[in-house]
Motif scaffolding. Structure first.
Motif, PDB file in Angstrom:
ATOM      1  N   ASN A   1      -1.518   4.189 -10.975  1.00  0.00           N
ATOM      2  CA  ASN A   1      -0.686   4.993 -10.073  1.00  0.00           C
ATOM      3  C   ASN A   1      -1.072   6.462 -10.144  1.00  0.00           C
ATOM      4  N   GLU A   2      -2.372   6.715 -10.275  1.00  0.00           N
ATOM      5  CA  GLU A   2      -2.881   8.079 -10.393  1.00  0.00           C
ATOM      6  C   GLU A   2      -2.353   8.964  -9.272  1.00  0.00           C
ATOM      7  N   GLY A   3      -1.826  10.121  -9.652  1.00  0.00           N
ATOM      8  CA  GLY A   3      -1.324  11.078  -8.681  1.00  0.00           C
ATOM      9  C   GLY A   3       0.097  10.829  -8.228  1.00  0.00           C
ATOM     10  N   ARG A   4       0.648   9.674  -8.572  1.00  0.00           N
ATOM     11  CA  ARG A   4       2.007   9.325  -8.133  1.00  0.00           C
ATOM     12  C   ARG A   4       3.012   9.666  -9.234  1.00  0.00           C
ATOM     13  N   VAL A   5       4.136  10.245  -8.857  1.00  0.00           N
ATOM     14  CA  VAL A   5       5.201  10.508  -9.821  1.00  0.00           C
ATOM     15  C   VAL A   5       5.945   9.206 -10.094  1.00  0.00           C
ATOM     16  N   LEU A   6       5.970   8.806 -11.361  1.00  0.00           N
ATOM     17  CA  LEU A   6       6.705   7.611 -11.776  1.00  0.00           C
ATOM     18  C   LEU A   6       7.967   8.054 -12.496  1.00  0.00           C
ATOM     19  N   THR A   7       9.109   7.585 -12.059  1.00  0.00           N
ATOM     20  CA  THR A   7      10.361   7.984 -12.699  1.00  0.00           C
ATOM     21  C   THR A   7      10.514   7.302 -14.053  1.00  0.00           C
ATOM     22  N   HIS A   8      11.355   7.893 -14.899  1.00  0.00           N
ATOM     23  CA  HIS A   8      11.625   7.291 -16.203  1.00  0.00           C
ATOM     24  C   HIS A   8      12.112   5.858 -16.041  1.00  0.00           C
ATOM     25  N   GLN A   9      13.053   5.653 -15.112  1.00  0.00           N
ATOM     26  CA  GLN A   9      13.650   4.329 -14.922  1.00  0.00           C
ATOM     27  C   GLN A   9      12.616   3.308 -14.460  1.00  0.00           C
ATOM     28  N   TYR A  10      11.718   3.721 -13.568  1.00  0.00           N
ATOM     29  CA  TYR A  10      10.683   2.813 -13.066  1.00  0.00           C
ATOM     30  C   TYR A  10       9.748   2.395 -14.198  1.00  0.00           C
ATOM     31  N   ILE A  11       9.312   3.350 -15.001  1.00  0.00           N
ATOM     32  CA  ILE A  11       8.391   3.046 -16.101  1.00  0.00           C
ATOM     33  C   ILE A  11       9.044   2.116 -17.109  1.00  0.00           C
ATOM     34  N   LEU A  12      10.274   2.428 -17.481  1.00  0.00           N
ATOM     35  CA  LEU A  12      10.982   1.605 -18.462  1.00  0.00           C
ATOM     36  C   LEU A  12      11.152   0.169 -17.968  1.00  0.00           C
ATOM     37  N   LYS A  13      11.477   0.003 -16.681  1.00  0.00           N
ATOM     38  CA  LYS A  13      11.645  -1.336 -16.127  1.00  0.00           C
ATOM     39  C   LYS A  13      10.324  -2.088 -16.119  1.00  0.00           C
TER      40      LYS A  13
ATOM     41  N   GLY B   1      10.334   2.633  -4.508  1.00  0.00           N
ATOM     42  CA  GLY B   1       8.957   2.213  -4.257  1.00  0.00           C
ATOM     43  C   GLY B   1       8.088   3.188  -3.497  1.00  0.00           C
ATOM     44  N   ALA B   2       8.589   4.410  -3.224  1.00  0.00           N
ATOM     45  CA  ALA B   2       7.741   5.399  -2.557  1.00  0.00           C
ATOM     46  C   ALA B   2       6.566   5.766  -3.460  1.00  0.00           C
ATOM     47  N   THR B   3       5.397   5.922  -2.853  1.00  0.00           N
ATOM     48  CA  THR B   3       4.216   6.330  -3.610  1.00  0.00           C
ATOM     49  C   THR B   3       4.252   7.823  -3.895  1.00  0.00           C
ATOM     50  N   ASP B   4       4.774   8.579  -2.939  1.00  0.00           N
ATOM     51  CA  ASP B   4       4.862  10.029  -3.096  1.00  0.00           C
ATOM     52  C   ASP B   4       5.971  10.555  -2.189  1.00  0.00           C
ATOM     53  N   TYR B   5       6.273  11.849  -2.303  1.00  0.00           N
ATOM     54  CA  TYR B   5       7.409  12.452  -1.603  1.00  0.00           C
ATOM     55  C   TYR B   5       7.046  13.878  -1.226  1.00  0.00           C
ATOM     56  N   LEU B   6       7.230  14.222   0.049  1.00  0.00           N
ATOM     57  CA  LEU B   6       6.972  15.584   0.512  1.00  0.00           C
ATOM     58  C   LEU B   6       8.196  16.111   1.251  1.00  0.00           C
ATOM     59  N   THR B   7       8.532  17.362   0.988  1.00  0.00           N
ATOM     60  CA  THR B   7       9.682  17.986   1.627  1.00  0.00           C
ATOM     61  C   THR B   7       9.231  18.783   2.844  1.00  0.00           C
ATOM     62  N   LYS B   8       9.941  18.584   3.970  1.00  0.00           N
ATOM     63  CA  LYS B   8       9.658  19.364   5.176  1.00  0.00           C
ATOM     64  C   LYS B   8      10.256  20.768   5.033  1.00  0.00           C
ATOM     65  N   PRO B   9       9.597  21.810   5.548  1.00  0.00           N
ATOM     66  CA  PRO B   9       8.244  21.779   6.105  1.00  0.00           C
ATOM     67  C   PRO B   9       7.213  21.741   4.979  1.00  0.00           C
ATOM     68  N   PHE B  10       6.113  21.055   5.201  1.00  0.00           N
ATOM     69  CA  PHE B  10       5.081  20.938   4.178  1.00  0.00           C
ATOM     70  C   PHE B  10       3.767  21.492   4.711  1.00  0.00           C
ATOM     71  N   ARG B  11       2.869  21.825   3.811  1.00  0.00           N
ATOM     72  CA  ARG B  11       1.551  22.323   4.202  1.00  0.00           C
ATOM     73  C   ARG B  11       0.657  21.136   4.529  1.00  0.00           C
TER      74      ARG B  11
ATOM     75  N   LYS C   1       0.829  -1.205   0.000  1.00  0.00           N
ATOM     76  CA  LYS C   1       0.000   0.000   0.000  1.00  0.00           C
ATOM     77  C   LYS C   1       0.868   1.262   0.000  1.00  0.00           C
ATOM     78  N   GLY C   2       0.216   2.408   0.174  1.00  0.00           N
ATOM     79  CA  GLY C   2       0.900   3.677  -0.021  1.00  0.00           C
ATOM     80  C   GLY C   2       1.959   4.014   1.015  1.00  0.00           C
ATOM     81  N   ILE C   3       3.079   4.557   0.551  1.00  0.00           N
ATOM     82  CA  ILE C   3       4.131   5.064   1.423  1.00  0.00           C
ATOM     83  C   ILE C   3       4.520   6.459   0.933  1.00  0.00           C
ATOM     84  N   ILE C   4       4.339   7.462   1.796  1.00  0.00           N
ATOM     85  CA  ILE C   4       4.752   8.823   1.481  1.00  0.00           C
ATOM     86  C   ILE C   4       6.039   9.114   2.237  1.00  0.00           C
ATOM     87  N   MET C   5       7.096   9.451   1.509  1.00  0.00           N
ATOM     88  CA  MET C   5       8.377   9.785   2.128  1.00  0.00           C
ATOM     89  C   MET C   5       8.378  11.251   2.572  1.00  0.00           C
TER      90      MET C   5
END
Length: 225
Positions: A167-179, A96-106, A75-79
């Motif tokens: 993977n709606e809403g999730r950023v997929l990297t080029h490398q992940y998609i290609l693999k 394998g992160a589903t999403d990524y947020l930088t501190k501080p975040f809203r 299931k989902g993991i937000i870094m």
């Protein structure tokens, strides 16, 4: 009531408290862990609907813990991280992160990301047919429609679109998609991806030059919205 259970793995007590207050005020049930070891134990004993995972943990890096979790947790993991470098974000997403947020975040942005991931999880569990605006995809029959008209896609185009939609809403990297689409050994063949994303946009987007569904995340990959 949301009632979804969310596990926070973060060694900073003030951050955990802030997240706890925010999540519980939005009807989520919260579990907490202050280290990687405790986080694994908590995830095993109380499998949550989503995990908020800090990269900077005292006993092991969040990247290591992420890879360990992804051996069984689907299931989902937000870094969460104070680092916002492109390299760090790509590494997390590739692991394998589903999403990524930088501190501080809203907090509003965090809650929106959480809602998106939980809705996607529920949709994937409930049915094999999903609708996104004017698009509809039947994963089992491998049929895509736009305004009820069937769109003719090649096998690769369908696989690519299905990967994006799942993977709606999730950023997929080029490398992940290609693999995922072409297999191990193709992670550097970015021209393959550019060509197929271009043809797919022509078939599903109102304006392929200003896409609303398959959105480019500069230097990282693509996000389906």
């Amino acid at each position: 009531m949301n009632k979804a259970e969310i596990l926070i793995i973060d060694d900073e007590a003030p951050i955990r408290k802030l997240l706890e207050i925010t999540l519980e005020s939005n009807d989520y049930k919260v579990w907490q862990a202050d280290s990687g070891k405790n986080g694994i134990l908590m995830a095993v004993n109380h499998p949550p609907e989503l995990i908020l995972l800090d990269i900077g943990l005292p006993d092991k890096s969040g990247h290591e813990l992420l890879k360990e979790l992804r051996t069984w947790y689907t299931k989902g993991i937000i870094m969460l991280s104070v680092q916002n470098s492109e390299e760090d974000i790509v590494k997390a997403l590739d692991n394998g992160a589903t999403d990524y947020l930088t501190k501080p975040f809203r907090t509003a942005e965090l809650l929106a990301r959480i809602r998106s991931i939980l809705k996607r999880n529920q949709r994937n569990e409930d049915c094999t047919i999903s609708t996104f605006g004017r698009l509809q995809i039947d994963f089992s029959a491998r049929i895509v429609k736009k305004d009820n008209d069937v769109i003719k896609l090649t096998a690769t185009e369908f696989n690519l679109l299905a990967l994006f939609m799942q993977n709606e809403g999730r950023v997929l990297t080029h490398q992940y998609i290609l693999k995922e689409i072409w297999g191990v050994g193709y992670q550097t063949e970015t021209q393959y991806l550019r060509v197929f994303v271009g043809t797919l946009r022509k078939k599903i987007e109102e304006n392929p030059n200003q896409p609303k569904h398959i959105v480019t995340e500069s230097g990282v990959g693509y996000r389906f919205s």
